[in-house]
Design a protein around this motif. Structure first.
Motif, PDB file in Angstrom:
ATOM      1  N   TYR A   1      -0.630  -7.975   0.884  1.00 60.10           N
ATOM      2  CA  TYR A   1      -1.995  -8.171   0.507  1.00 60.10           C
ATOM      3  C   TYR A   1      -2.389  -6.643  -0.153  1.00 60.10           C
ATOM      4  O   TYR A   1      -3.299  -6.525  -1.193  1.00 60.10           O
ATOM      5  CB  TYR A   1      -2.672  -8.388   1.528  1.00 60.10           C
ATOM      6  N   ARG A   2      -2.031  -5.338   0.590  1.00 60.09           N
ATOM      7  CA  ARG A   2      -2.254  -4.224   0.244  1.00 60.09           C
ATOM      8  C   ARG A   2      -1.500  -4.056  -0.990  1.00 60.09           C
ATOM      9  O   ARG A   2      -2.313  -3.310  -1.947  1.00 60.09           O
ATOM     10  CB  ARG A   2      -1.899  -3.266   1.482  1.00 60.09           C
TER      11      ARG A   2
ATOM     12  N   VAL B   1      -8.486  -9.581  -1.387  1.00 56.83           N
ATOM     13  CA  VAL B   1      -7.824 -10.561  -2.185  1.00 56.83           C
ATOM     14  C   VAL B   1      -7.173 -11.545  -1.275  1.00 56.83           C
ATOM     15  O   VAL B   1      -6.670 -12.551  -1.741  1.00 56.83           O
ATOM     16  CB  VAL B   1      -6.684  -9.675  -2.982  1.00 56.83           C
ATOM     17  N   ALA B   2      -6.987 -11.319  -0.005  1.00 60.91           N
ATOM     18  CA  ALA B   2      -6.424 -12.211   1.106  1.00 60.91           C
ATOM     19  C   ALA B   2      -7.138 -13.473   1.126  1.00 60.91           C
ATOM     20  O   ALA B   2      -6.270 -14.435   1.788  1.00 60.91           O
ATOM     21  CB  ALA B   2      -6.439 -11.436   2.534  1.00 60.91           C
TER      22      ALA B   2
ATOM     23  N   ILE C   1      -0.744  -6.097  -3.564  1.00 59.62           N
ATOM     24  CA  ILE C   1      -1.740  -6.714  -4.361  1.00 59.62           C
ATOM     25  C   ILE C   1      -3.167  -6.211  -4.736  1.00 59.62           C
ATOM     26  O   ILE C   1      -3.180  -6.106  -5.820  1.00 59.62           O
ATOM     27  CB  ILE C   1      -1.854  -8.259  -4.094  1.00 59.62           C
ATOM     28  N   GLY C   2      -3.643  -5.689  -3.801  1.00 60.20           N
ATOM     29  CA  GLY C   2      -4.987  -5.084  -3.950  1.00 60.20           C
ATOM     30  C   GLY C   2      -4.765  -3.895  -4.824  1.00 60.20           C
ATOM     31  O   GLY C   2      -5.665  -3.612  -5.649  1.00 60.20           O
TER      32      GLY C   2
ATOM     33  N   LEU D   1       2.453 -15.506  -1.721  1.00 68.18           N
ATOM     34  CA  LEU D   1       3.195 -14.710  -0.608  1.00 68.18           C
ATOM     35  C   LEU D   1       3.842 -15.598   0.376  1.00 68.18           C
ATOM     36  O   LEU D   1       5.013 -15.003   0.721  1.00 68.18           O
ATOM     37  CB  LEU D   1       2.052 -14.042  -0.078  1.00 68.18           C
TER      38      LEU D   1
ATOM     39  N   ALA E   1       0.220 -11.779  -7.517  1.00 64.86           N
ATOM     40  CA  ALA E   1       0.896 -12.020  -6.319  1.00 64.86           C
ATOM     41  C   ALA E   1       2.139 -12.688  -6.739  1.00 64.86           C
ATOM     42  O   ALA E   1       3.318 -12.535  -6.226  1.00 64.86           O
ATOM     43  CB  ALA E   1       0.265 -13.064  -5.468  1.00 64.86           C
TER      44      ALA E   1
ATOM     45  N   VAL F   1      -3.286 -16.622  -3.597  1.00 66.78           N
ATOM     46  CA  VAL F   1      -2.417 -15.420  -3.358  1.00 66.78           C
ATOM     47  C   VAL F   1      -1.728 -15.943  -2.129  1.00 66.78           C
ATOM     48  O   VAL F   1      -0.395 -15.474  -2.053  1.00 66.78           O
ATOM     49  CB  VAL F   1      -3.409 -14.221  -2.989  1.00 66.78           C
ATOM     50  N   ARG F   2      -2.147 -16.323  -0.958  1.00 66.15           N
ATOM     51  CA  ARG F   2      -1.547 -16.885   0.031  1.00 66.15           C
ATOM     52  C   ARG F   2      -0.253 -17.485  -0.168  1.00 66.15           C
ATOM     53  O   ARG F   2       0.760 -17.662   0.392  1.00 66.15           O
ATOM     54  CB  ARG F   2      -2.609 -17.431   1.116  1.00 66.15           C
TER      55      ARG F   2
ATOM     56  N   ALA G   1      -7.186  -5.048   0.258  1.00 63.64           N
ATOM     57  CA  ALA G   1      -6.396  -6.085   0.778  1.00 63.64           C
ATOM     58  C   ALA G   1      -7.372  -7.212   1.448  1.00 63.64           C
ATOM     59  O   ALA G   1      -6.983  -8.353   1.105  1.00 63.64           O
ATOM     60  CB  ALA G   1      -5.436  -5.832   2.041  1.00 63.64           C
ATOM     61  N   SER G   2      -8.098  -6.810   2.063  1.00 62.07           N
ATOM     62  CA  SER G   2      -9.309  -7.736   2.834  1.00 62.07           C
ATOM     63  C   SER G   2      -9.786  -8.766   1.686  1.00 62.07           C
ATOM     64  O   SER G   2     -10.108  -9.689   1.598  1.00 62.07           O
ATOM     65  CB  SER G   2     -10.215  -7.332   3.412  1.00 62.07           C
TER      66      SER G   2
END
Length: 207
Positions: A35-36, A84-85, A38-39, A94, A59, A90-91, A81-82
């Motif tokens: 996630y970091r 985009v998570a 991606i951000g 991933l 992602a 995204v999830r 990250a917080s």
């Protein structure tokens, strides 16, 4: 061989995962960096981090090489990250990324919070690494102080307790020990002893 390592923040799972990967000659994936990355990529491209479609596209295009940037472990990357998570797109992307990584020869060690329960439920070995919140807070405080950041222990403890609560009660793949995972409590163990215990678990699982 696939080894799944889960557990809360600062329990020592990252250190154990790296050492196990080196010991057995396996690939290693610190899933917390995904996630970091991606951000950071979205910020670099000037994209709106609150745009789920754009975040999902980044992602799906993520490559292992994107996880090698040193700044991914910094505070700014964590804040990106917080944002985009929260996107389901995204999830979902991933999950595929992690499963594809795990299947790469000759095998892999993945560490995170839902590896043994959601990402690789059929992993050959599952280890749930934990430690008391107080010990985890002391380790994180010492780590930050060693990097020149004067952060009070009480604040780190409060953040760890808050994160534990959030991770354990999130709706998507919450942090929990898989039914067939071996629990490794590192509260009273140093890094070498924790690694030795993890090796013993892996060897027992492959008898």
């Amino acid at each position: 061989m696939i080894i799944a390592i889960d557990g809360p923040a600062a329990a020592g799972k990252g250190t154990i995962a790296v050492k196990l990967a080196q010991h057995y000659g396996l690939n290693h994936l610190d899933t917390g960096l995904l996630y970091r990355a991606i951000g950071r990529l979205m910020a670099e491209k000037g994209l709106d981090l609150d745009d789920p479609v754009a975040a999902g596209e980044i992602a799906r295009a993520l490559k292992p090489a994107d996880l090698g940037h040193a700044d991914l472990r910094g505070r700014e990357a964590g804040e990106l990250a917080s944002r985009v998570a929260i996107h389901p797109e995204v999830r979902a992307a991933l999950v595929d990324f992690q499963r594809d990584f795990a299947r790469m020869a000759p095998g892999a060690v993945l560490d995170g919070r839902d590896i043994g329960t959601a990402i690789c439920p059929d992993a050959d070995v599952k280890i749930f690494v934990t430690a008391s919140p107080e010990v985890r807070a002391r380790r994180r405080t010492d780590e930050l102080n060693a990097k020149g950041r004067d952060v009070p222990y009480e604040r780190i403890l409060a953040e760890i307790l808050e994160r534990d609560e959030r991770d354990s009660h999130r709706s998507a793949a919450p942090l929990r020990q898989a039914d067939d995972a071996v629990r490794l409590d590192t509260t009273a163990l140093d890094a070498d002893a924790a690694f030795a215990a993890a090796v013993a678990i892996v060897e027992a699982g492959h008898d």
